[in-house]
Design an enzyme around this catalytic site. Structure first.
Site, PDB file in Angstrom:
ATOM      1  N   GLU A   1       9.922   1.478  -0.449  1.00  0.00           N
ATOM      2  CA  GLU A   1       9.321   0.340  -1.144  1.00  0.00           C
ATOM      3  C   GLU A   1       9.624  -1.011  -0.494  1.00  0.00           C
ATOM      4  O   GLU A   1       8.794  -1.922  -0.536  1.00  0.00           O
ATOM      5  CB  GLU A   1       9.765   0.330  -2.611  1.00  0.00           C
TER       6      GLU A   1
ATOM      7  N   HIS B   1      10.808   5.665 -15.001  1.00  0.00           N
ATOM      8  CA  HIS B   1       9.369   5.642 -14.706  1.00  0.00           C
ATOM      9  C   HIS B   1       8.563   5.069 -15.868  1.00  0.00           C
ATOM     10  O   HIS B   1       7.379   5.334 -15.988  1.00  0.00           O
ATOM     11  CB  HIS B   1       8.846   7.054 -14.419  1.00  0.00           C
TER      12      HIS B   1
END
Lengths: 319, 323
Positions: free
Chosen positions: B60, B129
């Site tokens: 990321e 998540h």
């Protein structure tokens, strides 16, 4: 690849410019005239000079917290840099950035960076933009031995290789991540060995030999321009000063410093130039005089420049 | 007007902006042939090819930093992280690099990047998540924060985000992807920083974001049965925040409830409440109430997750405590 005389002279000028600029900052910092803190590039001049001499004006660089050398070698303006470091409105960043955030996008300088390992991902973006736009430009990412351990650096090496980006990773291994010696922070001796993990060339060069740096980076730049992807060049060097000005340097010994100061890249290069006849001793002295004068002019410019007005505080938070 | 889902509206915005401007490209985890984890980029790889719809490694930091570097070099990237929760890995590239570049460089850099990230609970995805992290981004000068609740807003706001010259965080709620609504076929831009009154009312202002807009509308219907008319204001952007529309609504209703799915403590509602207290206290005749998630990570087990997410009854209770 042997540089022509013009390039050789320019290299000599650049190295001296960096040396005198940094010495000047050392004095001003000691005198309390510079706000914040500075990380000096003294002793490492051959790396930035050799690497940037292999680039065109349109090529790009990302720099580090120890960035003055990179910026000057890429063509950074002495006056605008000096004024920025003095926190003046006339500086490169209007006094908003300081030593660690100087940028000149027109010269392809995407900024010094206050975060160790911060520049790698940005460099992949710059290199990707070149590739995407078919611009035929190359990006050099300067990073230190400390940054070589950062995840961002590993992510950037990986992406650059996977995407075959026109990117050259120039590692300045000065042996210490702040106070921590390389042997305590990584198991490898040569950071260039890590290139193998990303299937790119990894080269070790004497970072105090400007011509060796130039040659290795030129080769990597050529490869990048040919669409063959990134390279990693490790330049072994040493910083004469501490991590920052004021660092007592208790983590290293005088003998080590003396040994490296004996490998001063500027006299080494000057001897070669004089020997080959590219520059005479007299010409070398004239170059030094001229640069010293330019730096004095930059200091005068900076000191005579106004500070930013508090009304400018909120400018440029958004586009 | 044709009906489209929130997901289709986002997909259409991406397609139309890529057709309009060659500088726009997409990068992120599984955005290519796979079409994105939730399907937002479906069909774009086939239409625009791998140069413009780029799968990245699952790293990321370099996704966000590469987008920032490309943006500073003249492109207009739309990067996607599969879940907003992954921004923790990449936060430096977002908040120290992308967000600050323009300011640090004295206005010389322009970083027109959009970072799309799905957030929110509701699919049993548990603690790493399912978060709603908009307050993190609101706290960073230099970032714009967009948080659409309807298909119409999703398309118009994404188009604006892509065209905007500042780095923009675009927060999609994964429980909204299947929600349908009217969406024009042509491209249109909704100005960033303009709230939308989703329901008019006279008795209480409910400022709600993202999925909570729908929850607030359901609460408003319940309140109506009890004779309370709620006005539901969706800021649509948390930075810039449309204070004007919120204050105008407070002037009308004299009461404020704020609903969001993010953790209530130091959540986005805290800023909105403080703003209302500082700038509209004279118009309030009751304490400001906030409805947000409790101060714990998002749980996995369905009954726990249901208990975690604020629902219409929570909003109704908050309104009834002051009305």
């Amino acid at each position: 690849m042997t540089p022509d005389k013009k390039t050789l002279v320019h290299m000599y000028e650049t190295m001296n410019k960096i040396r005198m600029f940094e010495k000047k900052l050392q004095d001003f910092f000691a005198a309390g005239e510079i706000p914040g803190f500075v990380h000096l590039y003294l002793g490492e001049e051959a790396v930035a000079t050799g690497a940037c001499s292999a680039l065109t004006d349109k090529d790009k660089i990302t720099s580090t917290h120890r960035g003055h050398g990179h910026l000057l070698a890429k063509g950074g303006d002495l006056k605008l840099m000096m004024a920025e470091i003095f926190g003046r409105k006339t500086g490169y960043c209007l006094g908003k950035g300081g030593s660690m955030h100087i940028a000149d996008l027109d010269l392809g300088i995407l900024g010094a960076n206050g975060i160790v390992g911060g520049g790698g991902p940005l460099a992949t973006g710059a290199a990707f933009a070149s590739k995407y736009s078919k611009a035929d430009t190359v990006t050099v990412c300067f990073f230190g031995d400390g940054a070589s351990n950062q995840g961002t650096t590993q992510e950037s090496l990986n992406l650059a290789s996977a995407w075959k980006l026109p990117l050259v990773f120039v590692n300045e291994n000065n042996g210490y991540g702040i106070s921590c010696p390389q042997c305590k922070s990584m198991a490898v001796t040569d950071i260039a060995d890590r290139a193998a993990a990303y299937d790119m060339p990894g080269v070790v060069v004497d970072g105090n030999d400007v011509l060796a740096v130039f040659e290795a980076v030129s080769e990597a730049v050529k490869r990048a321009r040919n669409g063959e992807g990134p390279s990693l060049i490790e330049c072994k060097t040493y910083r004469w000063r501490g991590h920052f000005e004021g660092d007592a340097c208790t983590y290293r010994c005088q003998e080590e410093l003396d040994e490296w100061m004996g490998k001063d890249p500027i006299p080494r290069f000057e001897a070669k130039l004089v020997e080959s006849g590219a520059v005479s001793k007299k010409e070398a002295a004239a170059i030094q005089d001229r640069i010293a004068k330019e730096i004095e002019e930059a200091v005068t410019f900076a000191k005579q420049s106004p500070f930013p007005d508090p009304s400018e505080l909120l400018d440029n938070v958004y586009a | 007007m044709p009906e489209k889902t929130y997901l289709q509206a986002l997909n259409e915005a991406l397609r139309q902006e890529m057709e309009r401007d060659e500088k726009v490209f997409i990068m992120g985890e599984d955005v290519g042939q796979f079409g994105g984890c939730f399907g937002v980029t479906q069909g774009l790889f086939e239409k625009f090819g791998e140069e413009r719809v780029r799968d990245t490694p699952i790293t990321e930091s370099v996704i966000v930093g590469c987008a920032a570097g490309a943006a500073a070099s003249g492109l207009r990237p739309v990067a996607e992280l599969m879940f907003v929760d992954f921004i923790g890995v990449a936060m430096d590239q977002l908040f120290n690099q992308a967000a600050k570049m323009r300011f640090m460089f004295g206005g010389k850099a322009t970083v027109p990047m959009t970072l799309r990230m799905p957030q929110g609970a509701g699919i049993g995805a548990a603690a790493q998540h399912s978060q709603s992290l908009e307050a993190w981004f609101m706290h960073i000068p230099g970032l714009k924060v967009v948080i659409p609740s309807t298909p119409y807003d999703a398309k118009g706001l994404l188009i604006s985000a892509i065209r905007d010259d500042s780095p923009t965080v675009f927060l999609e709620h994964k429980m909204l992807y299947g929600v349908s609504g009217e969406v024009p076929d042509e491209a249109y831009a909704i100005e960033l920083g303009k709230a939308d009154v989703k329901r008019e009312g006279s008795d209480v202002t409910i400022v709600a974001t993202s999925l909570m807009v729908h929850t607030a509308l359901a609460a408003a219907e319940k309140l109506k049965a009890d004779g309370i008319e709620a006005e539901v204001v969706d800021p649509r952007c948390l930075n810039p925040l449309d204070k004007y529309t919120i204050i105008e609504s407070i002037k009308k209703t004299n009461a404020l409830v704020i609903a969001h799915e993010a953790v209530q403590y130091a959540g986005p509602g805290a800023e909105i409440a403080a703003m209302a207290a500082e700038e509209a206290l004279d118009y309030l005749d009751a304490p400001i109430k906030r409805v947000g998630a409790p101060f714990c990570p998002v749980p996995f087990s369905p009954p726990l997750e249901k208990a975690y997410i604020p629902d219409a009854d929570d909003i109704v209770a908050a309104v009834k405590s002051i009305r």
